[in-house]
Design an enzyme around this catalytic site. Structure first.
Site, short mmCIF file in Angstrom:
data_model
loop_
_atom_site.label_atom_id
_atom_site.label_comp_id
_atom_site.label_asym_id
_atom_site.label_seq_id
_atom_site.Cartn_x
_atom_site.Cartn_y
_atom_site.Cartn_z
N ARG A 163 0.84 -1.20 0.00
CA ARG A 163 0.00 0.00 0.00
C ARG A 163 0.88 1.25 0.00
NH1 ARG A 163 -4.86 1.32 4.27
NH2 ARG A 163 -3.19 1.14 5.82
N ASP A 443 -3.78 2.75 14.35
CA ASP A 443 -2.96 3.37 13.32
C ASP A 443 -3.54 4.74 13.02
OD1 ASP A 443 -5.20 2.98 11.73
OD2 ASP A 443 -4.26 1.53 10.38
#
Length: 531
Positions: A163, A443
């Site tokens: 990603r 996160d």
């Protein structure tokens, strides 16, 4: 240090020569020079669209793309090693994480340069080098502090996906024509240049996850990047496959269009649930009727979340591709068997709902959750996927996608938002983008919810725990919670950390007149000088 005409590395590069080769830098330079202008135009378009939402409009399905939504088309056939994605694990790009994730028994591993990675120059370069070694099966890691060695096993490794950063994130350590490069193009370009042909030779391919897209035009830009990159390196067209995270509210209204733009390179869609909640707050920030309850009460059973998840499944299966479920952020709770069992029960229920609804796989944040998720999907999805499961009962309903969630707004919820937001920011400022807090893996996406929710409650003068949330009240709460944080982490850790800066950032963005687009943008100003 200038390496080519118009390209400058504003950070130490001698230790990263294997990543920053002249040819790789030239490739990235061309990507940035070719596609950065369109990326910047699309970021400006986001602002214009948000201004319309702020003025009172709501997201809607685009009338100009109705033919795409009603058309009879499918995406390209699925590569063999992406057919079964029932359990995916995600994590940052440090060598130890990469080894453990590839060895974990998950079907796939998403190596993350975005939400779980703080983009220090060292993190980025070490991550690129480690991924290149992982692709070639040479990656190892020595942990002298623990006296342990880590290496990739000989077989049964998870399929790798990467990603890159979203369009909004710059890379100020690499300048092209005097301006910061686009972070996602740097991440994609370096990985693709060094590894695409090697992956294809090994029977796999360059597979990606695309974050934070807000429109099909942003998907079109990525597709054009893919076509250019494959041509430039002589890689067959269609080798790249990308799964798009539907993690913004506007993107939920353009799922068909996003798949269509990437139809030769698509690997499906994923329910990026945490960022989606954050985007719901951000998109509808001026609409008082859409104020959220406590973060812990906004789960997948809320009507607007269920509508979005089911529409992902319907859309993907109609187009012949995977509909991936969301993240289980729980982590093992040591020393409390009852609490650990309760957490695992929540994961089991979540994964059971996903597989029964028709998802073709799911995400976990910790290796200990892989057996839990796998057992549920194995029982209810005996084939590699269930793309043939149509969801004709699901209808694209704009009102359902924005239905206001119900729940409580509590003092405990406010205080948890403060503790999570400040502690996550503090870790991120030290170069750690993935942090275990209060039995969850946090996160940037989950921290975004915490700070945006506080901003939303202040913005609309919401009664939380019996009194209205104001900037003054927030300051008092932060004073209290800083003491709590210090007691939890210990005096030494507190004093040597970046807690005062994290507090200033959290308080500033939570009380600003306008909601900051991403907390990582002001925080990034404080790490760009780190080697």
């Amino acid at each position: 240090m200038t390496h080519a005409e118009g390209l400058t590395i504003a950070a130490p590069s001698a230790d990263h020569a294997s990543v920053l080769t002249p040819d790789a830098l030239a490739f990235v330079e061309t990507l940035v020079r070719t596609f950065r202008p369109r990326a910047l135009e699309l970021l400006e378009r986001r602002k214009q669209t948000q201004a319309q939402y702020d003025a009172g409009t709501l997201p809607e399905f685009l009338p100009e793309t109705e033919s795409v939504r009603t058309g009879d088309w499918t995406v390209a056939p699925i590569p063999k090693d992406l057919a079964d994605r029932r359990v995916e694990i995600t994590g940052p790009v440090d060598p130890k994480m990469i080894i453990n994730a590839l060895n974990s028994g998950a079907n796939t591993f998403m190596a993350d340069f975005e939400d779980s990675n703080a983009p220090t120059w060292t993190n980025l370069m070490v991550g690129q080098r480690a991924l290149s070694e992982a692709v070639r099966r040479t990656l190892s890691f020595e942990d002298p502090a623990r006296g342990k060695s880590y290496a990739l096993r000989d077989e049964g490794l998870a399929t790798l996906l990467v990603r890159p950063r979203g369009w909004h994130l710059p890379e100020r350590h690499l300048l092209v024509d005097g301006l910061p490069a686009t972070g996602g193009l740097v991440d994609f370009g370096l990985f693709f240049f060094h590894n695409a042909k090697e992956l294809l030779a090994r029977g796999s391919g360059p597979y990606f996850y695309l974050p934070k897209l807000q429109s099909h035009l942003e998907a079109r830009l990525w597709n054009d990047v893919f076509v250019h990159a494959q041509d430039a390196l002589g890689v067959p067209q269609g080798s790249i496959r990308a799964t798009v995270l539907i993690e913004t509210l506007p993107a939920a209204f353009e799922m068909d269009e996003i798949l269509y733009e990437l139809r030769d390179h698509s690997a499906g869609l994923n329910c990026g649930r945490w960022d989606y909640i954050f985007s719901y707050i951000k998109t509808l920030r001026n609409h008082a009727e859409y104020v959220l309850p406590d973060r812990g009460e906004v789960g997948m059973t809320q009507p607007f979340m269920a509508a979005y998840s089911n529409l992902v499944i319907k859309t993907c299966h109609r187009r012949g591709i995977h509909a991936m479920g969301g993240m289980a952020a729980q982590i093992p709770i040591k020393g409390d068997a009852a609490a650990n069992d309760a957490a695992l029960a929540k994961v089991t229920a979540d994964k059971l709902r996903e597989v029964q609804n028709g998802h073709d796989g799911t995400w976990v944040a910790h290796p200990a959750l892989i057996p839990v998720a796998r057992s549920v999907f194995d029982e209810h999805m005996p084939a590699s996927n269930q793309i043939d499961k149509a969801r004709d009962d699901v209808h694209a309903d704009a009102s359902a996608l924005v239905a206001a969630p119900q729940g409580n707004r509590t003092e405990a919820g406010l205080r948890l938002n403060v503790r999570v937001g400040i502690q996550y920011l503090e870790a991120w400022l030290r170069g750690n983008g993935c942090v275990p807090l209060y039995n969850l893996m946090e996160d940037a996406a989950t921290a975004e919810i915490s700070r945006a929710q506080v901003w939303q409650w202040i913005k609309h003068g919401v009664d939380v725990g019996g009194s209205v949330v104001t900037a003054a009240r927030l300051a008092t709460v932060i004073d209290d919670e800083m003491k709590t944080i210090q007691a939890e982490v210990g005096d030494a850790r507190f004093e040597e950390g970046k807690f005062p800066l994290a507090r200033r950032l959290f308080e500033s963005i939570s009380t600003a007149d306008t909601l900051e687009d991403f907390l990582t943008l002001p925080a990034y100003e404080h790490i760009t000088t780190l080697a």
